[in-house]
Design a protein around this motif. Sequence first.
Motif, short mmCIF file in Angstrom:
data_model
loop_
_atom_site.label_atom_id
_atom_site.label_comp_id
_atom_site.label_asym_id
_atom_site.label_seq_id
_atom_site.Cartn_x
_atom_site.Cartn_y
_atom_site.Cartn_z
N CYS A 1 81.50 12.93 30.27
CA CYS A 1 80.15 12.76 29.73
C CYS A 1 79.61 14.08 29.21
CB CYS A 1 79.25 12.17 30.81
SG CYS A 1 77.51 12.06 30.35
N CYS A 2 79.67 15.13 30.04
CA CYS A 2 79.10 16.43 29.66
C CYS A 2 79.84 17.06 28.49
CB CYS A 2 79.12 17.37 30.87
SG CYS A 2 78.01 16.87 32.20
N LEU A 3 81.16 16.95 28.47
CA LEU A 3 81.93 17.53 27.36
C LEU A 3 81.60 16.84 26.04
CD1 LEU A 3 85.41 18.06 29.06
CD2 LEU A 3 83.91 19.84 28.14
N LEU A 4 81.40 15.53 26.08
CA LEU A 4 81.04 14.81 24.86
C LEU A 4 79.69 15.28 24.35
CD1 LEU A 4 81.99 12.57 22.90
CD2 LEU A 4 80.65 10.96 24.28
N VAL A 5 78.74 15.52 25.26
CA VAL A 5 77.41 15.99 24.87
C VAL A 5 77.49 17.40 24.29
CG1 VAL A 5 75.13 16.63 25.73
CG2 VAL A 5 76.19 14.53 26.52
N VAL A 6 78.24 18.29 24.97
CA VAL A 6 78.31 19.69 24.55
C VAL A 6 79.12 19.86 23.25
CG1 VAL A 6 79.19 21.97 25.20
CG2 VAL A 6 78.00 20.57 26.88
N LYS A 7 80.24 19.16 23.16
CA LYS A 7 81.14 19.36 22.01
C LYS A 7 80.67 18.64 20.75
CE LYS A 7 84.19 21.67 24.48
NZ LYS A 7 84.45 23.11 24.25
N THR A 8 80.04 17.49 20.90
CA THR A 8 79.67 16.69 19.73
C THR A 8 78.17 16.48 19.57
OG1 THR A 8 79.79 14.55 20.88
CG2 THR A 8 81.86 15.45 19.99
N GLY A 9 77.38 16.84 20.60
CA GLY A 9 75.94 16.61 20.53
C GLY A 9 75.56 15.16 20.69
N ALA A 10 76.41 14.37 21.33
CA ALA A 10 76.15 12.95 21.51
C ALA A 10 74.96 12.72 22.43
CB ALA A 10 77.39 12.25 22.07
N ASN A 11 74.37 11.55 22.32
CA ASN A 11 73.27 11.17 23.19
C ASN A 11 73.77 11.01 24.63
OD1 ASN A 11 71.64 8.81 24.61
ND2 ASN A 11 70.29 9.75 23.10
N PRO A 12 73.08 11.61 25.62
CA PRO A 12 73.57 11.55 27.01
C PRO A 12 73.72 10.13 27.55
CG PRO A 12 71.87 13.22 26.78
CD PRO A 12 71.90 12.47 25.48
N TRP A 13 72.86 9.21 27.12
CA TRP A 13 72.97 7.84 27.61
C TRP A 13 74.25 7.19 27.12
CZ3 TRP A 13 69.47 6.51 31.19
CH2 TRP A 13 68.26 7.21 31.22
N LEU A 14 74.60 7.42 25.83
CA LEU A 14 75.84 6.89 25.29
C LEU A 14 77.04 7.63 25.88
CD1 LEU A 14 74.87 6.46 21.53
CD2 LEU A 14 74.89 4.73 23.34
N ALA A 15 76.87 8.92 26.14
CA ALA A 15 77.94 9.70 26.75
C ALA A 15 78.24 9.20 28.16
CB ALA A 15 77.57 11.18 26.78
N GLY A 16 77.20 8.74 28.86
CA GLY A 16 77.43 8.18 30.19
C GLY A 16 78.30 6.94 30.14
N LEU A 17 78.06 6.09 29.15
CA LEU A 17 78.91 4.90 28.96
C LEU A 17 80.34 5.31 28.62
CD1 LEU A 17 76.47 2.63 26.91
CD2 LEU A 17 76.97 2.54 29.36
N PHE A 18 80.47 6.36 27.79
CA PHE A 18 81.79 6.87 27.45
C PHE A 18 82.53 7.36 28.71
CE2 PHE A 18 84.35 10.67 26.47
CZ PHE A 18 85.32 10.09 25.65
N GLY A 19 81.81 8.05 29.60
CA GLY A 19 82.42 8.51 30.85
C GLY A 19 82.91 7.35 31.70
#
Length: 222
Positions: A79-97
């Motif tokens: 989740c955190c890497l997706l947010v940091v590397k791509t600037g994704a929304n944390p809520w969507l990044a949580g689903l990705f995790g």
Amino acid sequence: MQSKKAVQIYHRNLAIAVGLILLVFALIPMVVKSPYLLNIFVLVFYMSTLSMAWNLLGGMTGQNSLGHAAYMGLGAYACCLLVVKTGANPWLAGLFGMVVVGLVAGVVFYPCFILRGPYFTLVSIAFGESIRQVIINSAFFGRASGVGLPFGSDSWADFRFTSKVPYYYVGLLMMIGVYVVMKKIDRSKMGFALKKARRWMWDRYGRCWTGILQRLRTRDLL
């Protein structure tokens, strides 16, 4: 007739008790102002959610896993890497995790469910330790320092707050939501199958149920 009335009274009293407990938890941030104490509550909610997740595997299927911390860490890093590397929304990044952890758990542990007792536990320990070693020795994961999240103003969209109160309520809702889901699973056909597979099928029919147990527990883990 009396038994039916007694059941109704029991459910009514239970609903009142649960409602009062939830009301107390909802009012705690209005009384407790210490960020330290509120953070303790957030951690309690989080660990309660984790324990319910463990109970789904260890309690219903009888497979004692000591690798759940690895799933927790893997999902957080994804989740955190997706947010940091791509600037994704944390809520969507949580689903990705969640998706990443589900895929890893399914691929890695599907063949491991043929193991029982201490053998499965040892595999789960080995998996958790392997994940830890990879993370703390990899520059991509930030080594032992971890992954730093960007600072900014308070925002629900970015799930970023200076106060602990929003995290408190999110953690409380998460714990309640997971509890409701676990109760639904426990009373469903899947939950019945998992518990019966643990208590009765193996003892009576032996290894002919290995494939059934393997499929049920993989679905459980995911």
